[in-house]
Design a protein around this motif. Structure first.
Motif, mmCIF file in Angstrom:
data_model
loop_
_atom_site.group_PDB
_atom_site.id
_atom_site.type_symbol
_atom_site.label_atom_id
_atom_site.label_comp_id
_atom_site.label_asym_id
_atom_site.label_seq_id
_atom_site.Cartn_x
_atom_site.Cartn_y
_atom_site.Cartn_z
ATOM 1 N N SER A 135 0.853 -1.191 0.000
ATOM 2 C CA SER A 135 0.000 0.000 0.000
ATOM 3 C C SER A 135 0.885 1.237 0.000
ATOM 4 N N PHE A 136 0.407 2.255 -0.689
ATOM 5 C CA PHE A 136 1.168 3.492 -0.761
ATOM 6 C C PHE A 136 0.212 4.651 -0.964
ATOM 7 N N ASP A 137 0.650 5.822 -0.518
ATOM 8 C CA ASP A 137 -0.182 7.003 -0.705
ATOM 9 C C ASP A 137 0.678 8.192 -1.108
ATOM 10 N N LYS A 138 -0.034 9.179 -1.610
ATOM 11 C CA LYS A 138 0.630 10.392 -2.085
ATOM 12 C C LYS A 138 -0.326 11.563 -1.897
ATOM 13 N N ILE A 139 0.219 12.686 -1.478
ATOM 14 C CA ILE A 139 -0.561 13.919 -1.395
ATOM 15 C C ILE A 139 -0.845 14.381 -2.822
ATOM 16 N N LEU A 140 -2.090 14.735 -3.081
ATOM 17 C CA LEU A 140 -2.495 15.124 -4.430
ATOM 18 C C LEU A 140 -2.288 16.610 -4.681
ATOM 19 N N LYS A 141 -1.975 16.922 -5.909
ATOM 20 C CA LYS A 141 -1.979 18.297 -6.407
ATOM 21 C C LYS A 141 -3.058 18.331 -7.478
#
Length: 151
Positions: A135-141
């Motif tokens: 699992s991985f996440d990223k802050i969106l732009k």
């Protein structure tokens, strides 16, 4: 605004671009910045490729023909999970540590790429369940005037 979807895919190489295109289409429709979308799609492709290659286990009687991809766009963050039905990780068989490999290596770069492209990565197993989960996440732009921009 929250969007989520989940796919159950066959452990075949042809499933990887399907998951990638669905993620890219979702992010484009929502108005996510194309660079962020691209980074997440590459990370997803690597996680799916790992599930296809390593995610089967016939010794535990588990369904080794499928894996699951779930994506959550929630507020300012995207979280992606890829779960397979392989042997998973235990104290005797710990989760691999992402490491840089040589530029000409044919294998072993996937987890390192995921770690470099995402903000947070977890590699492990779900309690009480056979299989590995990446699992991985990223802050969106967001693009200017994004139709589904988080508020």
């Amino acid at each position: 605004m929250s969007i989520w979807w989940s796919l159950h895919l066959r452990r075949e190489a042809a499933s990887v671009p399907l998951a990638r295109r669905l993620l890219l289409g979702t992010m484009e429709t929502a108005g996510v910045d194309p660079d962020v979308s691209y980074d997440l799609s590459v990370a997803l492709s690597e996680a799916c490729a790992n599930a296809v290659e390593h995610g089967g286990d016939t010794t535990h009687g588990a369904c080794s023909e499928a894996y699951r991809v779930t994506a959550y766009l929630d507020g300012e963050k995207c979280r992606i999970e890829v779960a397979d039905s392989g042997p998973g990780f235990t104290a005797e068989r710990p989760a691999p540590t992402p490491a840089r490999t040589s530029a000409d290596a044919e294998h072993g770069r996937g987890l390192f790429l995921i770690q470099e492209l995402a903000d947070h990565v977890h590699i492990g197993s779900e309690p009480g369940r056979v299989g590995a989960v990446v699992s991985f996440d990223k802050i969106l732009k967001w693009r200017e005037n994004a139709p589904l921009i988080a508020v």
